[in-house]
Design a protein around this motif. Structure first.
Motif, PDB file in Angstrom:
ATOM      1  N   SER A 102      -0.949  -4.838   6.711  1.00 54.33           N
ATOM      2  CA  SER A 102      -0.955  -4.256   5.367  1.00 54.33           C
ATOM      3  C   SER A 102      -0.087  -5.116   4.450  1.00 54.33           C
ATOM      4  O   SER A 102       0.711  -5.933   4.916  1.00 54.33           O
ATOM      5  N   VAL A 103      -0.225  -4.907   3.150  1.00 58.45           N
ATOM      6  CA  VAL A 103       0.557  -5.674   2.178  1.00 58.45           C
ATOM      7  C   VAL A 103       1.981  -5.139   2.156  1.00 58.45           C
ATOM      8  O   VAL A 103       2.209  -3.933   2.040  1.00 58.45           O
ATOM      9  N   CYS A 104       2.958  -6.028   2.266  1.00 57.06           N
ATOM     10  CA  CYS A 104       4.356  -5.606   2.331  1.00 57.06           C
ATOM     11  C   CYS A 104       4.849  -5.133   0.962  1.00 57.06           C
ATOM     12  O   CYS A 104       4.246  -5.421  -0.078  1.00 57.06           O
ATOM     13  N   VAL A 105       5.959  -4.409   0.978  1.00 59.05           N
ATOM     14  CA  VAL A 105       6.600  -3.978  -0.268  1.00 59.05           C
ATOM     15  C   VAL A 105       6.994  -5.219  -1.068  1.00 59.05           C
ATOM     16  O   VAL A 105       7.624  -6.142  -0.551  1.00 59.05           O
ATOM     17  N   GLY A 106       6.591  -5.257  -2.341  1.00 59.20           N
ATOM     18  CA  GLY A 106       6.895  -6.399  -3.180  1.00 59.20           C
ATOM     19  C   GLY A 106       5.915  -7.544  -3.059  1.00 59.20           C
ATOM     20  O   GLY A 106       6.044  -8.545  -3.753  1.00 59.20           O
ATOM     21  N   GLY A 107       4.915  -7.387  -2.188  1.00 55.81           N
ATOM     22  CA  GLY A 107       3.945  -8.443  -1.967  1.00 55.81           C
ATOM     23  C   GLY A 107       2.633  -8.190  -2.680  1.00 55.81           C
ATOM     24  O   GLY A 107       2.436  -7.170  -3.336  1.00 55.81           O
ATOM     25  N   VAL A 108       1.713  -9.133  -2.522  1.00 64.64           N
ATOM     26  CA  VAL A 108       0.371  -9.008  -3.098  1.00 64.64           C
ATOM     27  C   VAL A 108      -0.586  -9.815  -2.233  1.00 64.64           C
ATOM     28  O   VAL A 108      -0.213 -10.839  -1.671  1.00 64.64           O
ATOM     29  N   SER A 109      -1.800  -9.318  -2.087  1.00 67.52           N
ATOM     30  CA  SER A 109      -2.809 -10.045  -1.323  1.00 67.52           C
ATOM     31  C   SER A 109      -3.734 -10.791  -2.268  1.00 67.52           C
ATOM     32  O   SER A 109      -4.127 -10.271  -3.311  1.00 67.52           O
ATOM     33  N   TYR A 110      -4.093 -12.001  -1.910  1.00 66.94           N
ATOM     34  CA  TYR A 110      -4.991 -12.816  -2.723  1.00 66.94           C
ATOM     35  C   TYR A 110      -6.456 -12.692  -2.293  1.00 66.94           C
ATOM     36  O   TYR A 110      -7.296 -13.455  -2.754  1.00 66.94           O
ATOM     37  N   THR A 111      -6.751 -11.773  -1.404  1.00 71.91           N
ATOM     38  CA  THR A 111      -8.135 -11.559  -0.998  1.00 71.91           C
ATOM     39  C   THR A 111      -8.870 -10.738  -2.053  1.00 71.91           C
ATOM     40  O   THR A 111      -8.260 -10.000  -2.827  1.00 71.91           O
TER      41      THR A 111
END
Length: 378
Positions: free
Chosen positions: A173-182
């Motif tokens: 899953s996407v972490c806190v503070g992160g973002v996925s580029y998919t």
């Protein structure tokens, strides 16, 4: 551990791995069946030998805020028995280390790629200054075993494994503070079903624990990693890699934390630019009955646009690979992998790409402004 060879080689007569994974088993006689044991279960707890990885510990009361100040990840809220991963970057934002991180309540455990433990510990020791921090390379004393069922709760796991410090892969899953580029919905990402655990055991217990488990080799482990689009430092990272290209902002970068080395590049590319390359998943033509080698060129028509970084034979999907290609390549374009095999000459593999990192990744500020403009127009 420069010439390390896992004791399981002699004990089980394994088929040796290659490249960075040469010290451990590629497989134990049937790599496809080994994958099925991971995916479908077995009579005993299933593990892979990752004892060639490095292990570094960070102790002291300042360990969380100190390592946060050096890395891409925010560790201040990391509680006992929780895991994450981080990146240590160059001033230009290129990836230098990508260790897995586990807090056990007394210290942080860092799991790194083979032969990185010494330079990583030396770098961290050089950055301590006056803080209450202790850094130790404990790779001679501790080994790593990989599982796909949580050994802390799986009743099949040996007691020694169930009580060992255990890192849980955050990739699902996407972490806190992160973002996925998919570009796909989070529920459709192949990582949703990908669980992986790294247990840190005393090296002297490696043989005893292995004898009580079902063993699988690196070919099986890597096939499932590739299927989940999971980047690995030893394979996907080169001297030019920045986090955005490999979707590392999903699991190893906190975009709202304080300053750290390389942060300017991370912020600039995410907010204003695009990464120059992108990670892509490839379904390969299996009619050649061979697999291309890592480093084989990826072509669009006659133009080389990237390289294969990881490749495997998957028990269900067939031949699959990860590649890093130029961002400008059309996501719908048919690709071709060209490899030079000894005694055979050039071998060509048709390759269908599935987008991992979007060709439109980055420019978060510009994208937000465009959305606001469109809403005003409506």
């Amino acid at each position: 551990m420069s010439e390390y060879l896992s004791p399981l080689h002699q004990a089980y007569g394994v088929f040796a791995g290659s490249g960075v994974d040469a010290p451990v088993a590629a497989h134990y006689g049937d790599p496809i069946r080994e994958q099925r044991r991971i995916s479908l279960g077995a009579e005993r707890h299933v593990i892979a030998d990752y004892s060639h990885l490095g292990v570094v510990t960070v102790g002291g009361s300042d360990r969380h805020r100190w390592l946060s100040s050096l890395s891409s990840q925010e560790l201040s809220g990391l509680s006992a028995h929780h895991s994450t991963e981080l990146l240590l970057l160059s001033p230009q934002g290129r990836i230098e280390y990508a260790p897995y991180v586990l807090e056990d309540g007394e210290k942080l455990w860092l799991i790194c790629e083979p032969k990185q433990n010494q330079p990583l510990s030396e770098y961290l020791n050089s950055m301590k200054f006056m803080l209450d921090v202790t850094v130790s390379d404990v790779s001679e004393d501790y080994a790593v075993l990989c599982s796909w069922d949580d050994p802390r709760t799986n009743t099949q796991a040996p007691e020694a494994l169930s009580k060992a410090p255990c890192w849980e892969d955050p990739w699902h899953s996407v972490c806190v503070g992160g973002v996925s580029y998919t570009e796909i919905d989070a529920q459709e990402h192949p990582a949703c079903d990908y669980q992986r655990f790294m247990s840190i055991i005393p090296r002297e217990e490696l043989l005893d624990i292995a004898s009580a488990c079902e063993l699988v080799g690196m070919w099986a482990a890597e096939a499932l990693r590739i299927e989940a689009w999971r980047p690995r430092y030893a394979t996907e990272v080169d001297h030019k890699s920045i986090p955005h290209e490999l979707d590392y902002l999903r699991s190893a970068v906190h975009l709202s934390k304080g300053c750290y080395k390389g942060q300017e590049t991370v912020a600039r590319v995410h907010n204003l630019g695009h990464p120059p390359r992108r990670l892509v998943f490839l379904d390969l033509d299996g009619s050649e009955h061979t697999l291309p080698t890592v480093g084989a060129g990826v072509y669009f028509n006659t133009r080389k646009v990237g390289v294969i970084t990881s490749v495997a034979q998957h028990w269900e999907a067939g031949p699959i690979a990860l590649a890093v290609i130029k961002r400008s390549v059309d996501p719908q374009a048919p690709l071709r992998v060209v490899d030079e095999l000894e005694g055979t000459g050039e071998v060509h593999y048709a390759a269908a790409q599935t987008v991992i990192v979007s060709a439109d990744a980055g420019q978060a500020v510009g994208r937000q402004e465009r959305r606001q403009f469109l809403r005003r127009e409506e």
